[in-house]
Write an enzyme that holds these catalytic residues in place. Sequence first.
Site, PDB file in Angstrom:
ATOM      1  CB  CYS A  70       5.005  63.058   1.746  1.00  0.00           C
ATOM      2  SG  CYS A  70       6.056  61.641   1.356  1.00  0.00           S
ATOM      3  N   PRO A  71       7.215  65.085   2.519  1.00  0.00           N
ATOM      4  CG  PRO A  71       7.177  66.211   4.574  1.00  0.00           C
ATOM      5  CD  PRO A  71       6.336  65.335   3.685  1.00  0.00           C
TER       6      PRO A  71
END
Length: 557
Positions: A70-71
């Site tokens: 994920c980011p």
Amino acid sequence: MDPEFTAALRAGTDPRAVAALIRGEEAPEEPEREQVETGKQERAETGTEATGGTGAAESVPFRIVAVTSCPTGIAHTYMAAESLAAAGRAEGVEVTVETQGSAGFKKLDPAVVAAADAVIWAHDVEVREKARFRGKPLVDVGVKAGINRPAELIAEARRKAERGEIATATDSDKASGSGDGDGNGSGADHAHFGVRLRTYLMSGVSYMVPFVAAGGLLIALSFAIGGYEIASAKSVADHFVWGEADSWAALLNQIGSAAFGFLVPVLAGYIAYGMADRPALVPGFVGGAIALTVNAGFLGGLVAGLLAGAVVMAVQRVPVHATLRGIMPVLVIPLIASAVVGFLMFIVVGKPIASLQNALTDWLNGLSGSNAVILGIVLGLMMCFDMGGPLNKVAYAFAVGGLADPTPGSLKVMAAVMAAGMVPPLAMALATTVRRRLFTKTERENGRAAWVLGASFITEGAIPFAAADPLRVIPSVMAGGAVTGALSMAFGATLRAPHGGVFVVPLIGEPFLYLLAIAAGTLVATALVVLLKSARRTAPEAAGDAGADGSRVTVAA
């Protein structure tokens, strides 16, 4: 999240055995293993357990390797990994997950990858070293799909293997955008442009956030120790006195400023990296540095990264002789792409972007009254809608971008964003405290942890509640976040640190009003979620109500 472990823990009667189980020295018993193996044997005998579309009976379980990212590389990355692993155990499928998180990643054993029957990518940023998975059936989705519907992904992987669908995922696929999750397993080659663009931008943001956190907190601490005038102190390389607090404050400020100096180049470099892999790093960093030179700031970094990635992708499509392929990524592509991006940033787009950046800065500084309140409402809604997802990250990136060149307006935006992001977990924690009977035992346990998560500005602490009851929880916390964002902007609270929650309150302008804004939003969100859940429970007490509670337990766990 591991039913075998929790069952063994509950069944334990010997304290020593329970302690060994917790330490990992004793494996939990699996009472249903015999039934699982029997089921596999039956499927094999009927020809339903097959791999690669051959239809041949197999005595080994179906094997899947997965990658999650994920980011920010913190919450969603590991939640998706746990969810896929748990679903695999429930389905009798062997799932091995590689988490590409903020602490780096440990590559899967090549033998495990080679033996896998299918691959699942649950990611919002580029999967690193894609070539390892070439020639395998591939399910390519966003990270939230890995959390919310792991069983569906495993079933889709099995169907693709049975049909013999083979992916061609290689490192060079990044040049064409292949492999970005679009949520439907089709890969980014068929994804909408907006999906690919979001993935590229989130790739840059994920690498930028640690620079922002380290630099911003160091600068904020320097102001707390030495005051705002410490920013104009002489270089500590020329003047440093061990016994003076101001010298230490100046040291922290100058280290933090050095870290902040990388913010825009890192953003640009890793946006380009997300588009076209390592050959795009050099032109991306060069473009980001030029954006600072021409005062194009955060917006300039975004544009420079996209330009660098696009130029490298274009150069990679030019056919070259086999003898030149070896030097293309090391010499030719960085040389040509850096020259093109530099020309565009210096001569063509740099000055217009700088003008736009200045206009945005002036607009933020001029915000007052109703305009500031409206912006606070919008930011609060975005922070609380998906709790760490794309909209949350867009609002956070907007606030962080203003810290690269701080102004009174950008500091107010940062304060509003962090305040609103604290509301969802704090509201769920308070709700589970004041109306315990509305929540399951698991949710009440999550609520105790949510106090700390909310105080630390970890919005993801509310995700278990939102996943279990989205129609009641999400609107409630959005309303609370909007109230907090609006009040924070109206009070004129400012924040120079990009993270930290209540632990950086001494670094906040108007700290008491800031805490009041958080408290007001938390109370609003708590009241709404309690009201909505109570309305459901006051309906006729039919058996369906108990069933709904049971489903909440399953999802939350």
